[in-house]
Design a protein around this motif. Structure first.
Motif, PDB file in Angstrom:
ATOM      1  N   ASP A  21      -8.361  -8.881   0.534  1.00  0.00           N
ATOM      2  CA  ASP A  21      -7.177  -8.156   0.073  1.00  0.00           C
ATOM      3  C   ASP A  21      -5.987  -8.388   1.001  1.00  0.00           C
ATOM      4  N   LEU A 151      -2.130   0.177   3.497  1.00  0.00           N
ATOM      5  CA  LEU A 151      -2.076  -0.758   2.381  1.00  0.00           C
ATOM      6  C   LEU A 151      -3.461  -0.899   1.769  1.00  0.00           C
ATOM      7  N   GLY A 152      -3.476  -1.103   0.477  1.00  0.00           N
ATOM      8  CA  GLY A 152      -4.735  -1.305  -0.224  1.00  0.00           C
ATOM      9  C   GLY A 152      -4.552  -2.290  -1.356  1.00  0.00           C
ATOM     10  N   ARG A 153      -5.529  -2.362  -2.201  1.00  0.00           N
ATOM     11  CA  ARG A 153      -5.477  -3.284  -3.342  1.00  0.00           C
ATOM     12  C   ARG A 153      -4.242  -3.015  -4.208  1.00  0.00           C
ATOM     13  N   GLU A 154      -3.848  -1.725  -4.323  1.00  0.00           N
ATOM     14  CA  GLU A 154      -2.672  -1.380  -5.127  1.00  0.00           C
ATOM     15  C   GLU A 154      -1.399  -1.984  -4.539  1.00  0.00           C
ATOM     16  N   SER A 155      -1.382  -2.243  -3.236  1.00  0.00           N
ATOM     17  CA  SER A 155      -0.218  -2.864  -2.598  1.00  0.00           C
ATOM     18  C   SER A 155      -0.010  -4.276  -3.128  1.00  0.00           C
ATOM     19  N   GLU A 157      -0.913  -5.255  -6.112  1.00  0.00           N
ATOM     20  CA  GLU A 157      -0.416  -5.065  -7.478  1.00  0.00           C
ATOM     21  C   GLU A 157       1.070  -4.708  -7.476  1.00  0.00           C
ATOM     22  N   GLU A 158       1.510  -3.893  -6.508  1.00  0.00           N
ATOM     23  CA  GLU A 158       2.937  -3.572  -6.385  1.00  0.00           C
ATOM     24  C   GLU A 158       3.745  -4.832  -6.081  1.00  0.00           C
ATOM     25  N   ASP A 160       2.930  -7.857  -6.895  1.00  0.00           N
ATOM     26  CA  ASP A 160       2.944  -8.649  -8.130  1.00  0.00           C
ATOM     27  C   ASP A 160       4.058  -8.166  -9.061  1.00  0.00           C
ATOM     28  N   GLU A 161       4.262  -6.856  -9.125  1.00  0.00           N
ATOM     29  CA  GLU A 161       5.332  -6.301  -9.958  1.00  0.00           C
ATOM     30  C   GLU A 161       6.703  -6.719  -9.426  1.00  0.00           C
TER      31      GLU A 161
END
Length: 184
Positions: A21, A151-155, A157-158, A160-161
């Motif tokens: 990640d 920070l995590g996996r959602e970071s 994804e953010e 990527d946005e």
């Protein structure tokens, strides 16, 4: 005959193992920088159109100005001021689109700066990733700096946005360049 001597070297130090990640996050930041630089360079064509695309030297002049202004904010401010002036060589529809794009780019620039001017760290033992803001803020009673954010996996994804939004700005800039025949 001259002799050459080489100092024997030991083995290369092993690089620390990077969690997948964290590796994805750092890779996305690299993509973000590439996408941003590519998108920001399109401002040269918009600037050339605002200077007067009919002049043969408009793109060269725009390139010199773009490279002389060393911040995104200065480049965008100049484009907005030229777009708002009387006697603009571009039609109102083009100006409206340009001003919307510069507004979007200002917002994205803030996000990019925040991501780009951070340190990134991970704890290999605990698998914890974090960013450390490299921005200093003066407060009434002292200084504030080094704000950490987990920070995590959602970071990823953010990021990527944000990349998607930068790519959309790139496409929108190309659309303005082509639709109004700005120097390409």
């Amino acid at each position: 005959m001259a002799s050459t001597s080489q100092t024997p070297r030991g083995p290369e130090p092993a690089l620390p193992s990077v969690p997948p990640d964290f590796d994805r996050l750092l890779t996305r930041i690299g993509y973000l920088n590439y996408a941003w630089t590519n998108t920001e360079s399109l401002l040269i064509h918009v600037l050339a159109g605002l200077l007067d695309a009919a002049r043969p030297s408009a793109k060269e002049t725009a390139t010199i100005i773009h490279l002389t202004l060393n911040t995104t904010r200065a480049r965008i401010d100049l484009i907005e001021r030229l777009a708002k002036r009387e006697g603009n060589p571009l039609p109102k529809e083009a100006i409206d689109r340009i001003l919307k794009l510069t507004h979007d780019m200002k917002r994205l620039s803030g996000i990019r700066n925040q991501l780009n001017h951070s340190l990134y760290a991970f704890d290999a033992n605990q698998g914890i990733m974090r960013s450390i803001q490299m921005k200093i803020a003066d407060r009434k009673s002292g200084l504030k700096y080094g704000q950490e954010k987990p920070l995590g996996r959602e970071s990823v994804e953010e990021l990527d946005e944000v990349l998607s939004q930068i790519r959309a700005a790139n496409a929108a800039l190309w659309s303005v360049i082509l639709d109004y025949d700005l120097p390409a």
